[in-house]
Write a protein that holds these residues in place. Structure first.
Motif, PDB file in Angstrom:
ATOM      1  N   PRO A   1       0.821  -1.219   0.000  1.00 11.88           N
ATOM      2  CA  PRO A   1       0.000   0.000   0.000  1.00 11.88           C
ATOM      3  C   PRO A   1       0.855   1.269   0.000  1.00 11.88           C
ATOM      4  O   PRO A   1       0.398   2.322  -0.442  1.00 11.88           O
ATOM      5  N   LEU A   2       2.065   1.182   0.538  1.00 12.79           N
ATOM      6  CA  LEU A   2       3.028   2.279   0.526  1.00 12.79           C
ATOM      7  C   LEU A   2       4.369   1.726   0.075  1.00 12.79           C
ATOM      8  O   LEU A   2       4.607   0.512   0.134  1.00 12.79           O
ATOM      9  N   GLU A   3       5.265   2.597  -0.318  1.00  3.91           N
ATOM     10  CA  GLU A   3       6.570   2.121  -0.768  1.00  3.91           C
ATOM     11  C   GLU A   3       7.375   1.504   0.372  1.00  3.91           C
ATOM     12  O   GLU A   3       8.296   0.717   0.135  1.00  3.91           O
ATOM     13  N   ASN A   4       7.027   1.841   1.631  1.00  2.00           N
ATOM     14  CA  ASN A   4       7.755   1.289   2.772  1.00  2.00           C
ATOM     15  C   ASN A   4       6.871   0.404   3.658  1.00  2.00           C
ATOM     16  O   ASN A   4       7.203   0.150   4.812  1.00  2.00           O
ATOM     17  N   LEU A   5       5.746  -0.077   3.112  1.00  4.05           N
ATOM     18  CA  LEU A   5       4.850  -0.944   3.860  1.00  4.05           C
ATOM     19  C   LEU A   5       4.435  -2.125   2.992  1.00  4.05           C
ATOM     20  O   LEU A   5       3.958  -1.940   1.869  1.00  4.05           O
ATOM     21  N   LYS A   6       4.617  -3.332   3.530  1.00  2.74           N
ATOM     22  CA  LYS A   6       4.269  -4.555   2.807  1.00  2.74           C
ATOM     23  C   LYS A   6       3.361  -5.408   3.682  1.00  2.74           C
ATOM     24  O   LYS A   6       3.621  -5.590   4.874  1.00  2.74           O
ATOM     25  N   ILE A   7       2.307  -5.971   3.091  1.00  5.84           N
ATOM     26  CA  ILE A   7       1.371  -6.842   3.786  1.00  5.84           C
ATOM     27  C   ILE A   7       1.285  -8.165   3.031  1.00  5.84           C
ATOM     28  O   ILE A   7       1.126  -8.173   1.805  1.00  5.84           O
ATOM     29  N   GLU A   8       1.367  -9.289   3.759  1.00  5.17           N
ATOM     30  CA  GLU A   8       1.334 -10.607   3.139  1.00  5.17           C
ATOM     31  C   GLU A   8       0.308 -11.489   3.845  1.00  5.17           C
ATOM     32  O   GLU A   8       0.140 -11.405   5.069  1.00  5.17           O
ATOM     33  N   ALA A   9      -0.355 -12.349   3.079  1.00  4.65           N
ATOM     34  CA  ALA A   9      -1.323 -13.293   3.643  1.00  4.65           C
ATOM     35  C   ALA A   9      -1.308 -14.564   2.812  1.00  4.65           C
ATOM     36  O   ALA A   9      -1.326 -14.514   1.578  1.00  4.65           O
ATOM     37  N   GLY A  10      -1.246 -15.712   3.493  1.00  2.09           N
ATOM     38  CA  GLY A  10      -1.214 -16.977   2.776  1.00  2.09           C
ATOM     39  C   GLY A  10      -1.180 -18.148   3.729  1.00  2.09           C
ATOM     40  O   GLY A  10      -1.804 -18.124   4.790  1.00  2.09           O
ATOM     41  N   ALA A  11      -0.435 -19.185   3.371  1.00  6.52           N
ATOM     42  CA  ALA A  11      -0.365 -20.399   4.180  1.00  6.52           C
ATOM     43  C   ALA A  11       0.988 -21.062   3.984  1.00  6.52           C
ATOM     44  O   ALA A  11       1.669 -20.849   2.976  1.00  6.52           O
ATOM     45  N   HIS A  12       1.362 -21.869   4.979  1.00  4.93           N
ATOM     46  CA  HIS A  12       2.580 -22.675   4.906  1.00  4.93           C
ATOM     47  C   HIS A  12       2.163 -24.128   5.023  1.00  4.93           C
ATOM     48  O   HIS A  12       1.566 -24.539   6.029  1.00  4.93           O
ATOM     49  N   LEU A  13       2.439 -24.926   3.989  1.00  5.05           N
ATOM     50  CA  LEU A  13       2.012 -26.325   3.928  1.00  5.05           C
ATOM     51  C   LEU A  13       3.245 -27.217   3.881  1.00  5.05           C
ATOM     52  O   LEU A  13       4.144 -27.004   3.069  1.00  5.05           O
ATOM     53  N   LEU A  14       3.276 -28.237   4.742  1.00  5.87           N
ATOM     54  CA  LEU A  14       4.417 -29.142   4.821  1.00  5.87           C
ATOM     55  C   LEU A  14       3.962 -30.568   4.534  1.00  5.87           C
ATOM     56  O   LEU A  14       2.966 -31.035   5.083  1.00  5.87           O
ATOM     57  N   PHE A  15       4.703 -31.251   3.646  1.00  2.00           N
ATOM     58  CA  PHE A  15       4.391 -32.628   3.282  1.00  2.00           C
ATOM     59  C   PHE A  15       5.649 -33.485   3.413  1.00  2.00           C
ATOM     60  O   PHE A  15       6.730 -33.064   3.000  1.00  2.00           O
ATOM     61  N   TYR A  16       5.494 -34.693   3.959  1.00  2.00           N
ATOM     62  CA  TYR A  16       6.559 -35.694   3.938  1.00  2.00           C
ATOM     63  C   TYR A  16       6.103 -36.843   3.051  1.00  2.00           C
ATOM     64  O   TYR A  16       4.977 -37.337   3.191  1.00  2.00           O
ATOM     65  N   ASN A  17       6.959 -37.264   2.136  1.00  2.35           N
ATOM     66  CA  ASN A  17       6.606 -38.357   1.237  1.00  2.35           C
ATOM     67  C   ASN A  17       6.286 -39.613   2.037  1.00  2.35           C
ATOM     68  O   ASN A  17       7.080 -40.044   2.877  1.00  2.35           O
TER      69      ASN A  17
END
Length: 407
Positions: A77-93
């Motif tokens: 939204p600003l040159e010095n402001l960052k916003i992130e949203a998501g997920a972290h998924l871990l898999f073992y074979n």
């Protein structure tokens, strides 16, 4: 096996070394190279890994075949402001269910409350000062090898197995001093909860005695890692306090050779300390050690050789090979243990898309004699352990929209 270990170490030691595959584990950087104000982007960082640990002492061996994926939306939204949203998924074979809870290292399975997959939400807000020297990060902080903790204080394998760190982080960088201070809140508790809260508070700093790009660069690393287990809102039957801390201080020098395939040679020496500040969760109350290493960067290759002299030292986030507390002999305590290790790595960047790496590490442990929890004498002699792995990181990104921002 002992003869082979000695031969390999004798080959690695003269090369000097500095292994850096772990620097490619996380492609996210807090230092954007251009102004991204108004940009909405989609990132899908992921890391494929296959690692085999043939451990003979201090820890049990195991294999790690799997991957983690971190899809997220990133908005500026600003040159010095960052916003992130998501997920972290871990898999073992081969895994069909996973233990509940947060992973701080390779998890064990306890009970039948399993899940089909291991998933964690991912949220980050990152605000930078106008002069770009101070950065404040909320939520999922920049963690893992980004902290640049020395190897006796941090096991790079956690880049594969641990969940993203959560909490608060302050980053500072200038011509003569860099600092990374953070709180990683691993376990949150509610009132009358039946488990304890746990968090890590730490500082990783570096005093630069001259410019890093100089032919000969000198610096002084100062690092502190503390872990607290307890809880103020728990019922009495669950309440208990345990606080432990690690410190490290030393000196390092890098020769920026820039001569053909030889890029740089480094040497470093650190004093490391351990203290159990409260509680009695560990059978060692205090200890210390010395860590010395030499290193070289040869094109896309890195080699490293080091020595650790431990006198009842325990590492909070590091590998047990660097300490005096065994994980295999019922928390056996070794008064004076030593470690020689050599590491050879190849890491090739795939332009801006990712990187591929291969790692081979040999640990030659000299634990001496120790005392296990039952008071019996264990150990003696020396043993070699091997760690080998291959890694592929891919971090595609896509610009979804560029918003026109009012001035």
């Amino acid at each position: 096996m002992k003869k082979k270990a000695t031969i390999l170490l004798s080959l690695l030691l003269p090369l000097c070394a500095f292994a850096q595959i772990e620097n490619d584990f996380d492609a996210t950087s807090p230092w954007p190279s251009d102004d991204r104000k108004g940009r909405l982007e989609l990132y899908a960082d992921n890391l494929f890994f296959f690692q085999n640990n043939e451990f003979k002492t201090m820890a049990d061996g195991y294999s790690l075949p799997g991957l983690w994926i971190r899809p997220r939306l990133v908005y500026y939204p600003l040159e010095n402001l960052k916003i992130e949203a998501g997920a972290h998924l871990l898999f073992y074979n081969g895994a069909v269910r996973y233990p509940a809870g947060t992973y701080s290292d390779f998890p064990g399975y306890d009970g039948d409350d399993g899940k089909k997959m291991h998933a964690r939400p991912f949220f980050r807000a990152h605000l930078a000062s106008k002069d770009d020297k101070l950065h404040i990060v909320f939520g999922n902080i920049y963690g893992g090898s980004f902290h640049r903790l020395i190897e006796p204080l941090y096991n790079p394998e956690q880049n594969l197995t641990a969940d993203p760190e959560n909490g608060l982080q302050a980053l500072f960088r200038s011509a003569h001093f860099d600092a990374d201070a953070w709180v990683d809140w691993k376990d949150f508790i509610f009132k009358d909860d039946d488990h304890q809260e746990r968090f890590v508070v730490a500082l990783s700093s570096d005093i630069k005695l001259n410019a890093p790009q100089n032919s000969l660069h000198w610096h002084i690393p100062l690092q502190i890692v503390g872990q607290h287990i307890g809880g103020e809102v728990q019922a009495d039957e669950h309440h208990g306090i345990s606080s432990i801390a690690n410190v490290a201080a030393g000196i390092g020098v890098t020769w920026n050779a820039r001569r053909g395939v030889l890029k740089s040679i480094s040497a470093e020496s650190h004093f490391v300390g351990y203290k159990q500040l409260s509680g009695s969760s560990l059978p060692i109350n205090d200890g210390y050690g010395w860590h010395n290493a030499v290193s070289a960067r040869l094109g896309d290759f890195f080699v490293k050789a080091g020595h650790m002299n431990s006198r009842k030292f325990v590492s909070i986030l590091g590998s047990p090979f660097f300490g005096s507390l065994s994980e295999t002999d019922g928390q056996a305590v070794f008064r004076h243990s030593q470690l020689l290790y050599g590491k050879a790595e190849y890491s090739k960047r795939l332009k801006r898309v990712g990187a591929i790496g291969i790692n081979l590490t040999l640990y030659q442990s000299f634990p001496g004699s120790g005392i296990d929890a039952a008071g019996e004498t264990v150990g003696g002699g020396s043993q070699a352990s091997i760690q080998a792995g291959v890694y592929l990181r891919i971090n595609p990104s896509l610009l979804l929209h560029k918003f026109e921002m009012s001035k």
